[in-house]
Design a protein around this motif. Sequence first.
Motif, PDB file in Angstrom:
ATOM      1  N   VAL A  88     -23.451  24.779  -7.894  1.00  0.00           N
ATOM      2  CA  VAL A  88     -23.093  24.944  -9.304  1.00  0.00           C
ATOM      3  C   VAL A  88     -24.373  25.257 -10.055  1.00  0.00           C
ATOM      4  N   ARG A  98     -23.791  18.660  -3.845  1.00  0.00           N
ATOM      5  CA  ARG A  98     -22.921  19.438  -2.955  1.00  0.00           C
ATOM      6  C   ARG A  98     -23.668  20.516  -2.166  1.00  0.00           C
ATOM      7  N   ASP A 149     -21.790  17.548  -8.137  1.00  0.00           N
ATOM      8  CA  ASP A 149     -22.130  18.967  -8.250  1.00  0.00           C
ATOM      9  C   ASP A 149     -23.580  19.228  -7.846  1.00  0.00           C
TER      10      ASP A 149
END
Length: 253
Positions: A95, A110, A107
């Motif tokens: 992201v 990840r 996020d």
Amino acid sequence: MLLQGRSAVVYGGGGHVGGAMARAFARHGATVHLAGRTLATVRAVADEITAAGGTAFADAVDALDEHAVDEHMGRVTERCGRLDVSVNVISDQDVQGVAMARMTAADYLRPIVTAVTSKFLTARAAARVMVPRRSGLILYFGGTFDWSVARRFSVGGMGVTFDAVESMRKQLACELGPSGVRVVTLRTGGLPETIPAGFEGRDELVGWLTGQTLTGRTATLAEVGELAAFVASDHAGMMTGAELDMSAGTSIR
């Protein structure tokens, strides 16, 4: 041809970078095994390679699934009896565009977890085949992160991701070198061809990437593929533990 009689597996072979590498490997004589979570995507590239006279196979493989990766490697060796090149360029599910102070932990982490897990699993599967033959190349893509990017763009966990993968590359090179297996990273300064046309701020980003180079242009996907084929060939047989820079002078080392 540079790779005549060789066998190469490309995880993420249906994407921009993976497809470019797969096409180049095939053009230089290698049998290419394209792996990706979406069979239709990798099959499209495999069909293109076959239509051009090359040899390619397409398989649905989740590079985050330990069993799936190992099972697929068994299929690769059954087909060709050998593995000479393994490259993993699957999406890291990152992201970007959100400042760290506003990101969720999930996020941010990840891409780090995705990249390290998938590259560990695929490199391990390759090493187990390559070490007994005392030859082979595990190829990474990305390189050491250029932190000057973070001064202008919110990159999420990608900086840590790149640096973590480079640490893995160095460790693998040290461990596998005595067995004749090479580990190399290709590093670019960004590939405008991979940025979607509708991406917000695309023009600014492309202009910035180009402006950072010494030559006034960035690498193309075709050039990435050709350099990957060269590194996989005997001409680069003494190259390992290295980050091969094709950033057009973006970062002078």
